[in-house]
Every structure is written in structure tokens, then in C-alpha cells.
Design a protein around this motif. Structure first.
Motif, mmCIF file in Angstrom:
data_model
loop_
_atom_site.group_PDB
_atom_site.id
_atom_site.type_symbol
_atom_site.label_atom_id
_atom_site.label_comp_id
_atom_site.label_asym_id
_atom_site.label_seq_id
_atom_site.Cartn_x
_atom_site.Cartn_y
_atom_site.Cartn_z
ATOM 1 N N PRO A 180 0.832 -1.201 0.000
ATOM 2 C CA PRO A 180 0.000 0.000 0.000
ATOM 3 C C PRO A 180 0.867 1.252 0.000
ATOM 4 O O PRO A 180 1.987 1.232 0.531
ATOM 5 C CB PRO A 180 -0.766 -0.112 1.321
ATOM 6 C CG PRO A 180 0.145 -0.877 2.219
ATOM 7 C CD PRO A 180 0.866 -1.862 1.329
ATOM 8 N N PRO A 181 0.412 2.334 -0.601
ATOM 9 C CA PRO A 181 1.167 3.586 -0.509
ATOM 10 C C PRO A 181 1.234 4.036 0.957
ATOM 11 O O PRO A 181 0.235 3.967 1.677
ATOM 12 C CB PRO A 181 0.365 4.560 -1.364
ATOM 13 C CG PRO A 181 -1.005 3.970 -1.455
ATOM 14 C CD PRO A 181 -0.842 2.495 -1.360
ATOM 15 N N ILE A 182 2.393 4.471 1.398
ATOM 16 C CA ILE A 182 2.559 4.864 2.800
ATOM 17 C C ILE A 182 1.623 6.009 3.155
ATOM 18 O O ILE A 182 1.090 6.065 4.265
ATOM 19 C CB ILE A 182 4.029 5.244 3.079
ATOM 20 C CG1 ILE A 182 4.910 4.002 2.957
ATOM 21 C CG2 ILE A 182 4.186 5.860 4.467
ATOM 22 C CD1 ILE A 182 6.382 4.289 3.028
ATOM 23 N N GLU A 183 1.396 6.906 2.223
ATOM 24 C CA GLU A 183 0.524 8.052 2.498
ATOM 25 C C GLU A 183 -0.955 7.688 2.487
ATOM 26 O O GLU A 183 -1.805 8.482 2.895
ATOM 27 C CB GLU A 183 0.786 9.171 1.491
ATOM 28 C CG GLU A 183 0.313 8.895 0.068
ATOM 29 C CD GLU A 183 1.333 8.118 -0.765
ATOM 30 O OE1 GLU A 183 1.148 8.063 -2.005
ATOM 31 O OE2 GLU A 183 2.290 7.564 -0.190
ATOM 32 N N GLY A 184 -1.272 6.460 2.035
ATOM 33 C CA GLY A 184 -2.652 6.015 1.990
ATOM 34 C C GLY A 184 -3.216 6.036 0.588
ATOM 35 O O GLY A 184 -2.759 6.788 -0.273
ATOM 36 N N ILE A 207 -3.861 10.737 6.810
ATOM 37 C CA ILE A 207 -2.931 9.628 6.613
ATOM 38 C C ILE A 207 -3.388 8.401 7.405
ATOM 39 O O ILE A 207 -3.500 8.463 8.636
ATOM 40 C CB ILE A 207 -1.517 10.030 7.081
ATOM 41 C CG1 ILE A 207 -1.060 11.300 6.349
ATOM 42 C CG2 ILE A 207 -0.532 8.894 6.868
ATOM 43 C CD1 ILE A 207 0.157 11.947 6.965
ATOM 44 N N PRO A 208 -3.652 7.285 6.740
ATOM 45 C CA PRO A 208 -4.070 6.083 7.466
ATOM 46 C C PRO A 208 -2.943 5.513 8.324
ATOM 47 O O PRO A 208 -1.765 5.584 7.956
ATOM 48 C CB PRO A 208 -4.473 5.110 6.355
ATOM 49 C CG PRO A 208 -3.753 5.588 5.146
ATOM 50 C CD PRO A 208 -3.625 7.079 5.280
ATOM 51 N N THR A 209 -3.327 4.941 9.458
ATOM 52 C CA THR A 209 -2.366 4.328 10.372
ATOM 53 C C THR A 209 -2.909 2.982 10.840
ATOM 54 O O THR A 209 -4.094 2.679 10.674
ATOM 55 C CB THR A 209 -2.133 5.218 11.608
ATOM 56 O OG1 THR A 209 -3.384 5.467 12.263
ATOM 57 C CG2 THR A 209 -1.505 6.542 11.214
ATOM 58 N N VAL A 210 -2.019 2.187 11.428
ATOM 59 C CA VAL A 210 -2.430 0.880 11.946
ATOM 60 C C VAL A 210 -3.097 1.105 13.306
ATOM 61 O O VAL A 210 -2.504 0.881 14.359
ATOM 62 C CB VAL A 210 -1.230 -0.076 12.052
ATOM 63 C CG1 VAL A 210 -1.694 -1.469 12.489
ATOM 64 C CG2 VAL A 210 -0.483 -0.154 10.729
ATOM 65 N N GLY A 211 -4.324 1.583 13.257
ATOM 66 C CA GLY A 211 -5.034 1.989 14.463
ATOM 67 C C GLY A 211 -4.528 3.331 14.949
ATOM 68 O O GLY A 211 -3.443 3.791 14.574
ATOM 69 N N SER A 212 -5.305 4.002 15.797
ATOM 70 C CA SER A 212 -4.858 5.296 16.299
ATOM 71 C C SER A 212 -3.694 5.135 17.270
ATOM 72 O O SER A 212 -2.976 6.097 17.548
ATOM 73 C CB SER A 212 -6.017 6.058 16.956
ATOM 74 O OG SER A 212 -6.497 5.381 18.090
ATOM 75 N N GLY A 264 8.635 8.342 10.022
ATOM 76 C CA GLY A 264 7.820 7.727 11.071
ATOM 77 C C GLY A 264 7.086 6.485 10.611
ATOM 78 O O GLY A 264 7.348 5.369 11.073
ATOM 79 N N LEU A 265 6.169 6.660 9.683
ATOM 80 C CA LEU A 265 5.337 5.539 9.251
ATOM 81 C C LEU A 265 6.117 4.517 8.431
ATOM 82 O O LEU A 265 5.861 3.316 8.521
ATOM 83 C CB LEU A 265 4.144 6.062 8.451
ATOM 84 C CG LEU A 265 3.075 6.775 9.289
ATOM 85 C CD1 LEU A 265 2.047 7.446 8.388
ATOM 86 C CD2 LEU A 265 2.388 5.803 10.233
ATOM 87 N N TYR A 266 7.071 4.995 7.651
ATOM 88 C CA TYR A 266 7.857 4.064 6.826
ATOM 89 C C TYR A 266 8.652 3.098 7.697
ATOM 90 O O TYR A 266 8.665 1.882 7.468
ATOM 91 C CB TYR A 266 8.788 4.860 5.905
ATOM 92 C CG TYR A 266 9.582 4.010 4.950
ATOM 93 C CD1 TYR A 266 9.001 2.906 4.319
ATOM 94 C CD2 TYR A 266 10.904 4.312 4.659
ATOM 95 C CE1 TYR A 266 9.724 2.127 3.429
ATOM 96 C CE2 TYR A 266 11.640 3.536 3.760
ATOM 97 C CZ TYR A 266 11.043 2.447 3.160
ATOM 98 O OH TYR A 266 11.767 1.672 2.280
ATOM 99 N N THR A 267 9.289 3.621 8.729
ATOM 100 C CA THR A 267 10.089 2.750 9.592
ATOM 101 C C THR A 267 9.236 1.930 10.557
ATOM 102 O O THR A 267 9.667 0.872 11.027
ATOM 103 C CB THR A 267 11.107 3.566 10.407
ATOM 104 O OG1 THR A 267 10.416 4.527 11.219
ATOM 105 C CG2 THR A 267 12.091 4.284 9.503
ATOM 106 N N ALA A 268 8.027 2.394 10.863
ATOM 107 C CA ALA A 268 7.170 1.682 11.816
ATOM 108 C C ALA A 268 6.471 0.486 11.185
ATOM 109 O O ALA A 268 6.396 -0.596 11.777
ATOM 110 C CB ALA A 268 6.136 2.627 12.421
ATOM 111 N N SER A 269 5.937 0.658 9.965
ATOM 112 C CA SER A 269 5.185 -0.448 9.353
ATOM 113 C C SER A 269 5.153 -0.398 7.837
ATOM 114 O O SER A 269 4.543 -1.265 7.215
ATOM 115 C CB SER A 269 3.740 -0.463 9.876
ATOM 116 O OG SER A 269 3.066 0.726 9.481
ATOM 117 N N ALA A 270 5.775 0.637 7.255
ATOM 118 C CA ALA A 270 5.776 0.787 5.787
ATOM 119 C C ALA A 270 4.358 0.805 5.218
ATOM 120 O O ALA A 270 4.097 0.271 4.143
ATOM 121 C CB ALA A 270 6.612 -0.297 5.122
#
Length: 439
Positions: free
Chosen positions: A79-83, A109-114, A302-308
Motif C-alpha cells: 500500500p502507498p505509505i501516504e494512503g 494519513i491512514p495508520t495501523v489503528g490510532s 515515522g510511518l515508513y520505519t514503523a510499518s511501511a
């Protein structure tokens, strides 16, 4: 022969097995495991109020959209990191229609839960200024967020809102902010665990303080629209969900699909970052990151290193439900209002048996009936009260773990107690009251 009261020595043995030294500070998952063991041993179903999990099925719009996306092959594509574009668009529409604020899709920006959203915000926002490294929690709050800071090697300050409602909030905030080391302020609205809701006066104070001291507000909206005293579920029509975003541009809203869409299992949420903050530059970010731009750091570092990124199919499900809500085809408030109905009945059952509500007012307004409420009994401390309720087949968590100063209290979550269990709750509370008469 009644199972209750459960023998104290059995409870103590299971606590020892689970490494629970003091039940006042047991994690939610430890309480879950303790009750699971007691249920298994005694073959009895507890009144489970310890964990804030959805108690309703997800609307089929979400799962059906996910199935369609999976059948079309998204499982094989990162998935695109930006959503995905459709989700970003619907998040921006939702912000406009239900919060009355304008955010471009870029900052949605979507995240793996808040929870991931909060983690990434701590990771970046608390490093934007070398002199500002702390988070200030307006408690009580969600204990795991403080654990996130500990994992990141960061520190925090906190205070309990209980004695600082209305105008008193301003001086209390200034007491912390004038020290100059606070980077972010986090609170939930409606509040987990107390279910207090910030008033417009209080939100303006918070926004004004954010502007004055250049602090980023992390507003946790996990229980969006669940102050059922108002109907916040009409797209494009007032009343709108109250938010600090009306009073400052220094905000990030932590949004979640877990409760309002009963989509907890898919771990899908979002960051809604103001346009001004998304594009703001902080030179100190380059001490650790490759860019000084706030929004890009969130995405690329942030998001790339956390879960891509966030689950591809879950994004399609989330987008479909938001589109249905934004278009008026799905009334999410009516689907979750049953939590308020349950709370009204359960609260009264506790009150009828000598309990009282700990957090009971929003300034001069009676507290809403919703996902949580707080209780206390006689002169018992929270750990004693929880231990004694467990003897009678009722589980909860203490307020000690939430940053509350009201250590006599417990948090009650209504989500797992349907109407079919009300008689069981009534009977067990009556047994409890008989064993521990009110003073």
C-alpha cells in the motif's frame, strides 16, 4: 450452590501465576487473563467490563469492500505509505462534514489503528525542538500511551482534569507550559476512562495555549460522536463533534475505526494533520531525520520505519464506510447508540446498590451515557473494590493505571454487557451489597 463469592485464595493464586503483584496496577490484558482463568475454572461467565472492545458487529459495507479489493489483487501490492487516494479523500470529507474543519487529503494519513498514530506522533513531534521533548497528558487517559513514551525513551508530565474544569484549566496548563519543555499535549474526547467531554470553553483554552506556547495538540477522537447528549451524526449539519481544531492550527487528530465502525480487528485509523502543521518546517528535525518538513517526516521517517504503510484491504474497507457515512447512506451514530442505552441501565444498577459515579459532570452538565463510566463504593480503595467485585463475577480496571487521582474508582466498559446480562449484573451487585453493606 452459588459460585459466588469466589475464594480469595484462588484469586491470589491466579494473580501470582500471572505476575500480578498489585491489582491496582495490573494491565488490562492481565485482568483479562485473570478473569479468563476464573471463568474456565468455575465454568461461569463474568460480567466483563475490563476491556474496551467493540460489542457490536461491523457494518457489512466495510468487509464487503475489503473482499472486493482482495479479489482484485491488492494483497500482492504494497500500500502507498501516504494512503490510498479514495481513503484520503473520504477522510478529508469526513473532517469537513462532521467536524466542520477543512483539511486537504494530503494531511489525512491512514495508520495501523490510532495507537500507531500516537506512537509516530511522539516519535516525530517530540523531536521537532531540542528544548521541547515532553508530552503533557490531561488525565485520566489510556495507559498504553504512556508506555509508548517509555519505549521511545521519552518523558511526560500529567495532571488529572477532575479539579481543573472550565477556567481553572487555563492556569493549570500554564503551570506546565511556561517551563518551556512541553512539545505535545494529549487528551481524549470523549475521555477514556472517565467519559468526561471537554466543553467549547475548555477546547478554546487548550487551543489558545497551543498558539501561545507553540505546542502541538494530539486530540484522541477514538470515541468520535459518542457523546449521545447530542447527535453528531448528520453530515454537513450542526451540531458538529467539538474539537480543538476550531481554535488552533497546531493540531493532529487521532482518528480510529475501531469503535465508531466496530472495526477493531482490522487495526485501521488515521492521522488528520492541519495543513499549516503538515507543511511547517522545524530545523531541529534534521538532527535525527532527513527532512525538516513535519508532514514528510511523519510519512518518510515515522510511518515508513514503523510499518511501511497500513493494510491495503483495510484501507478499502475504511474508505467504503466513510464514503457511506459522508453520503448519508449509513448513520454511524444510530448504529453505536446502543452503548449509551446500556450505560444508562448499568449505571442505574450500580447506583441502586450503593455505588456512586466518580466523574459525574462536565462543568455544570450531567455526564453523558456512553462507552465508559466510573464507579466507587463506600470507603474502599480501587484495588480492594476490584478484588471484591471479582469475587462476585464482575471485572473492571482501577483508575490508578490511568493517571487519575481518584484511586477509589474503577472504570466500567459497557460494550460486552448486552441486555441479556442485565439480570445477572443486578443479582451479583445485590450479593455484593449484602456482603459489603453500605455505611
Amino acid at each position: 450452590m452459588s459460585t459466588f463469592p469466589i475464594k480469595q485464595e484462588i484469586i491470589d493464586q491466579f494473580k501470582e501465576d500471572l505476575g500480578i503483584k498489585n491489582i491496582a496496577y495490573a494491565t488490562i490484558r492481565q485482568i483479562v487473563n485473570l478473569v479468563n482463568k476464573l471463568e474456565q475454572k468455575y465454568q461461569v461467565q463474568f460480567i466483563r467490563t475490563e476491556m474496551g472492545v467493540p460489542g457490536l458487529p461491523a457494518n457489512r459495507i466495510g468487509p464487503n469492500a475489503e473482499i472486493k479489493a482482495l479479489n482484485e489483487g491488492v494483497a500482492s501490492a504494497y500500500p502507498p505509505i501516504e494512503g490510498i487516494a479514495t481513503l484520503k479523500t473520504e477522510l478529508a470529507r469526513f473532517a469537513s462534514l462532521f467536524l466542520n474543519i477543512d483539511i486537504t487529503p494530503e494531511g489525512c494519513i491512514p495508520t495501523v489503528g490510532s495507537m500507531q498514530g500516537a506512537f509516530v506522533m511522539f516519535l516525530v513531534a517530540n523531536r521537532r525542538d531540542a528544548n521541547k521533548t515532553k508530552t503533557l497528558f490531561i488525565d485520566p487517559g489510556f495507559p498504553v500511551q504512556k508506555r509508548q513514551l517509555a519505549v521511545l525513551g521519552m518523558t511526560y508530565e500529567s495532571f488529572d482534569l477532575y479539579n481543573y474544569r472550565g477556567e481553572k484549566l487555563k492556569d493549570k496548563l500554564e503551570e506546565f507550559l511556561q517551563k518551556g519543555d512541553i512539545s505535545t499535549i494529549l487528551y481524549s474526547n470523549p475521555n477514556n476512562p472517565s467519559w468526561v467531554c471537554f466543553t467549547e470553553k475548555e477546547l478554546k483554552i487548550i487551543g489558545d495555549m497551543a498558539n501561545k506556547y507553540d505546542v502541538i495538540i494530539l486530540e484522541d477522537l477514538a470515541y468520535f460522536g459518542m457523546d449521545f447528549r447530542e447527535n453528531f451524526g448528520k453530515p454537513g449539519l450542526p451540531p458538529y463533534q467539538p474539537t480543538v481544531a476550531h481554535y488552533t492550527t497546531n493540531y493532529v487528530l487521532l482518528f480510529s475505526g475501531s469503535k465508531i465502525f466496530s472495526y477493531a480487528g482490522q487495526r485501521i485509523g488515521a492521522l488528520l494533520i492541519s495543513d499549516a502543521l503538515f507543511h511547517k518546517r522545524y530545523p531541529d528535525l534534521t538532527r535525527l531525520f532527513n527532512t525538516d518538513r513535519f508532514g514528510l517526516t511523519i510519512l518518510q521517517e515515522g510511518l515508513y520505519t514503523a510499518s511501511a504503510g497500513t493494510s491495503h484491504s483495510a484501507q478499502f474497507g475504511f474508505a467504503a464506510m466513510l464514503k457511506a457515512v459522508n453520503s448519508g447512506e449509513m448513520d454511524f451514530v444510530s448504529e453505536i447508540k446502543t452503548y449509551g442505552d446500556r450505560a444508562k441501565v448499568m449505571k442505574q444498577l450500580f447506583l441502586n446498590n450503593g455505588f456512586h459515579i466518580v466523574y459525574n459532570k462536565d462543568e455544570d452538565r450531567e455526564l453523558a451515557d456512553g462507552f465508559y463510566f466510573t464507579i466507587a463504593y463506600n470507603n474502599m480503595k480501587g484495588d480492594e473494590l476490584l478484588n471484591n467485585l471479582i469475587k462476585y463475577g464482575i471485572s473492571a480496571i482501577t483508575l490508578d493505571t490511568t493517571g487519575s487521582t481518584r484511586t477509589e474508582g474503577l472504570r466500567i466498559c459497557v460494550s460486552q454487557t448486552g441486555e441479556d446480562r442485565f439480570d445477572d449484573l443486578k443479582e451479583r451487585l445485590q450479593l455484593f451489597k449484602k456482603a459489603y453493606p453500605t455505611i
